[in-house]
Design an enzyme around this catalytic site. Structure first.
Site, PDB file in Angstrom:
ATOM      1  N   HIS A 237      86.500  42.946 -30.720  1.00  0.00           N
ATOM      2  CA  HIS A 237      85.649  43.408 -31.814  1.00  0.00           C
ATOM      3  C   HIS A 237      84.225  43.686 -31.340  1.00  0.00           C
ATOM      4  O   HIS A 237      83.588  44.636 -31.787  1.00  0.00           O
ATOM      5  CB  HIS A 237      85.641  42.336 -32.913  1.00  0.00           C
ATOM      6  CG  HIS A 237      85.116  42.829 -34.224  1.00  0.00           C
ATOM      7  ND1 HIS A 237      85.781  43.752 -34.994  1.00  0.00           N
ATOM      8  CD2 HIS A 237      83.986  42.531 -34.908  1.00  0.00           C
ATOM      9  CE1 HIS A 237      85.080  43.992 -36.097  1.00  0.00           C
ATOM     10  NE2 HIS A 237      83.996  43.269 -36.066  1.00  0.00           N
TER      11      HIS A 237
ATOM     12  N   HIS B 188      86.585  46.753 -42.042  1.00  0.00           N
ATOM     13  CA  HIS B 188      86.560  45.346 -42.460  1.00  0.00           C
ATOM     14  C   HIS B 188      87.972  44.991 -42.903  1.00  0.00           C
ATOM     15  O   HIS B 188      88.199  44.526 -44.014  1.00  0.00           O
ATOM     16  CB  HIS B 188      85.520  45.110 -43.561  1.00  0.00           C
ATOM     17  CG  HIS B 188      84.575  43.996 -43.227  1.00  0.00           C
ATOM     18  ND1 HIS B 188      84.144  43.066 -44.125  1.00  0.00           N
ATOM     19  CD2 HIS B 188      83.998  43.638 -42.053  1.00  0.00           C
ATOM     20  CE1 HIS B 188      83.336  42.198 -43.537  1.00  0.00           C
ATOM     21  NE2 HIS B 188      83.233  42.525 -42.277  1.00  0.00           N
TER      22      HIS B 188
END
Length: 742
Positions: free
Chosen positions: A54, A100
């Protein structure tokens, strides 16, 4: 949790506790070598988040290098909070899309809301004022109670945050497929306007300059959120609810205004959002980019909860926080700006010359790590890739030929498919008119937002048909970029650049990594062909539930420039008597089509082909015709083919219908999803001028009877439906599915 309860450095190694944080044995050994000692608990946590996919893109970096990132208008490419493209007159547009996904699967309202908050901060951290939000959403089939819950909560979360912060949500897309049943995708895009002289960057430079913390206080929410986003979802993920942050849009609004005032001050050196990995990533990345170090005293960090440890403070992902680097001696000037908005700007550290991230806590050094080891020197992996067996099987299949008996029922059936059906239920919850600059509201090919005080506007869209990408990632990647450009062109805009959000399964699986590689190859080729460089983006891997990956979904967010407000074009037919044209020929291409999915319940075979030279040429011709003022309406032919495109053109117009004549193979002509095609309407007096500019085939005209009539070459009626009936089916499909109790 007291420091005494934290495992010792020796315990972390002996019990391999670092694995729970997402580090491999090889990575832990590498950390030992970098530090020349065993890392303590805080340092292990910091490395774990910064080396997660990430934050580091360690698995995707080699693939991302294929993207073209330069262009004559590009002022800032990938690597900052957002990409920036020049739009003339000293102005530029800043934009980025981010995912998200994992938080939204666990806690859909807050997951979606904080996704919106984070992307807004990325844009205003560049010094740009956010003017529009878009989103790209994927869910399972709307027949499942859990999917209905996720869908309703995600939309409510996006609406709740965007509406409160006062930025219009102007567009986006929602698609439904079983592949997203357990792992929805929530991608949020923000677009802002900035003057060239106000552009800021996330760098820490100047020894002795002050590091300031602004915004909300730090709590324990979101700890290890970046690591959570770098693993697959499973039955145990539900227990990770604490990793989902809670957003406060009113705090965000204050932070936005204060930061935009601060960027105009010469006292500001650098600014960055505390996003994934919070205080850790913002400090380490700013120092590494600037070529300096940062020392912070964690006792000074504003805290919302008592007794927080360095580990918790550094890894918290509490929302609405920014890190600033301010010229030494100018702290009061910056603090005064934030105080005006009721916010605290607190000095918590300083820039150093030793390229170290040094953390002090209660008079002791809690962590000391070289900043480059956390940022630009993080590990990079070249993963093995392998062509999946399913792809070879699909490629070998004979072309799929659908059999249709009732064309009226087929068109109505397609209009009721949730992916095609009206998304009014979604965008009615969004305030898309706040700030009063929205010219073309949600529901057309692209949203259009005017630039206040100028005769210019921006066309904005997000696009990706992930079914095509599943069948053929390279072709599907080309189509995703091409369709975004088509939507922007149909609005009267010249495509400028893209931002992308690459949503894929686990890169540990060679077949998934192959999908990623091929999709990026296709996207890169299309970006070069259409002159739209990639200026920002995000990678979201590990989108899997219990081992099943989502479809490859590289969402393309595109921005185009309308250089004269008179060029703004929409998809709805305008008046009876206008001529209807089609640009492009239909071929029998039904692999991955809406028709195939509806008739067969699954997708298979080959994706539609695309010729990028033909695509670019048709787009140029159409834009020239729009700019010449000879196009009344323009709409790209996408899901559901020409029949659905015609229905959409009449459903958006009050009291109008259309009468067209179609030759050749009717099923292909009406429902094939052959690429690079458009439906255009033209006033009769512009017929000659239009035909000189554009290669197109006239198929009929707009009528005033409120009926869509499609005839075959022999004069036989193939489709005859009232626009009201189509509109009722199209508008009612999603609300009806949400109400049904199964």
């Amino acid at each position: 949790m007291s420091l005494l309860l934290e495992p010792s450095a020796a315990m972390i190694k002996e019990q391999k506790l670092y694995r729970e944080m997402g580090l491999t044995d090889e990575e832990f050994a590498r950390i030992e070598a970098i530090l020349g000692r065993l890392p303590n608990y805080t340092e292990t946590g910091i490395f774990a988040v910064m080396w997660s996919e990430h934050c580091s893109y360690k698995n995707s970096k080699p693939v991302l290098k294929k993207f073209p990132t330069d262009g004559p208008h590009v002022l800032q490419g990938p690597g900052e909070g957002a990409g920036i493209v020049d739009i003339g007159d000293g102005l530029a547009v800043a934009f980025k899309i981010e995912s998200h996904n994992h938080p939204s699967a666990i806690e859909p309202y807050q997951g979606a809301a904080t996704g919106v908050g984070g992307i807004i901060r990325d844009v205003f951290s560049m010094g740009a004022r956010p003017i529009a939000l878009l989103n790209s959403l994927r869910f399972g089939e709307l027949t499942s109670p859990r999917v209905k819950y996720l869908f309703e909560q995600v939309v409510a979360g996006i609406a709740g945050y965007g509406n409160c912060v006062g930025i219009p949500t102007v567009g986006g897309e929602v698609q439904f497929d079983p592949a997203y049943e357990g792992n929805p995708l929530v991608n949020a895009m923000c677009v802002g306007i900035i003057r060239h002289e106000d552009i800021q960057r996330g760098v820490a430079t100047g020894v002795g300059n002050t590091v300031m913390y602004v915004g909300a206080k730090t709590g324990r929410d979101g700890i290890h959120g970046a690591t959570f986003a770098s693993e697959e979802l499973s039955e145990q993920s539900e227990a990770k609810r604490p990793a989902v942050q809670v957003g406060d849009p009113f705090m965000e609004k204050l932070l936005l205004e204060a930061c935009l005032e601060a960027v105009k001050s010469d006292a500001l050196v650098g600014i960055q959002d505390m996003g994934a990995a919070g205080l850790t990533s913002s400090s380490a990345e700013m120092a590494s980019k600037g070529g300096f170090g940062i020392e912070m005293n964690l006792d000074l960090v504003p805290q919302r909860e008592a007794g927080m440890t360095p580990y918790e403070m550094m890894l918290s992902e509490s929302q609405e926080r920014m890190l600033l680097v301010v010229k030494q001696g100018c702290e009061d000037e910056i603090a005064a700006i934030f105080a005006k908005y009721g916010l605290e700007a607190k000095a918590i550290g300083k820039v150093t010359d030793d390229k170290m991230l040094r953390l002090l806590f209660r008079g002791e050094v809690a962590a000391e790590i070289p900043v480059d080891a956390l940022a630009k020197d993080a590990p990079v992996y070249h993963k093995p890739s392998a062509e999946p067996a399913y792809y070879r099987e699909f490629q070998a299949m004979p072309p799929y030929t659908p059999h249709i008996e009732d064309y009226n029922q087929t068109l109505l059936g397609l209009l009721a498919q949730p992916t095609i059906a009206s998304k009014e239920w979604v965008y009615d919850q969004y305030d898309y008119m706040v700030r009063t600059n929205t010219v073309v509201a949600p529901g057309s090919d692209a949203a259009v937002v005017r630039i206040r005080g100028m005769n210019k506007a921006l066309a904005l869209t997000t696009d990706c048909n992930s079914r095509y990408l599943y069948l053929d990632p390279e072709t599907g990647g080309k189509i995703a970029v091409a369709e975004a450009a088509r939507n922007v062109i149909c609005s009267g805009a010249k495509p400028l650049a893209i931002t992308d959000c690459l949503n894929f399964g686990s890169p540990e699986k060679p077949e998934i990594f192959w999908q990623l590689e091929k999709a990026v190859d296709g996207m890169s080729e299309a970006c070069r062909a259409l002159g739209t460089p990639v200026v920002s983006g995000n990678v979201s891997l590990y989108n899997e539930t219990n081992g099943e990956a989502v479809y490859p979904t590289p969402v393309v967010g595109m921005v185009g420039l309308i250089d004269d407000l008179s060029h703004i074009t929409t998809q709805s037919f305008k008046q009876a008597g206008d001529l209807i044209y089609v640009i492009g020929e239909a071929k029998p291409e039904f692999g991955g089509s809406e028709l195939q999915k509806w008739l067969e319940g699954r997708i298979f075979g080959k994706a539609p082909e695309i010729d990028l030279e033909v695509e670019a040429s048709r787009q140029r011709q159409l834009l020239a015709a729009i700019r010449a003022g000879v196009v009344a309406s323009a709409h790209d032919i996408a899901e559901g083919g020409l029949a659905v495109a015609l229905a959409e053109c009449v459903m958006g117009a009050s009291g109008l219908g259309a009468k067209v004549t179609i030759g050749g193979d009717l099923v292909s002509e009406l429902f094939s999803e052959t690429q690079s095609r458009f439906v255009i309407s033209v006033k009769k007096e512009h017929q000659e001028a239009f035909e000189q500019l554009v290669e197109a085939k006239r198929i009929g005209e707009v009528t005033g009877d409120g009926i869509l009539t499609v005839n075959g070459e022999q004069g036989e009626t193939v489709i005859r439906l009232s626009v009201d009936e189509m509109r009722n089916v199209w508008k009612g499909a999603i609300p009806c599915l949400l109400k049904s109790k199964d």
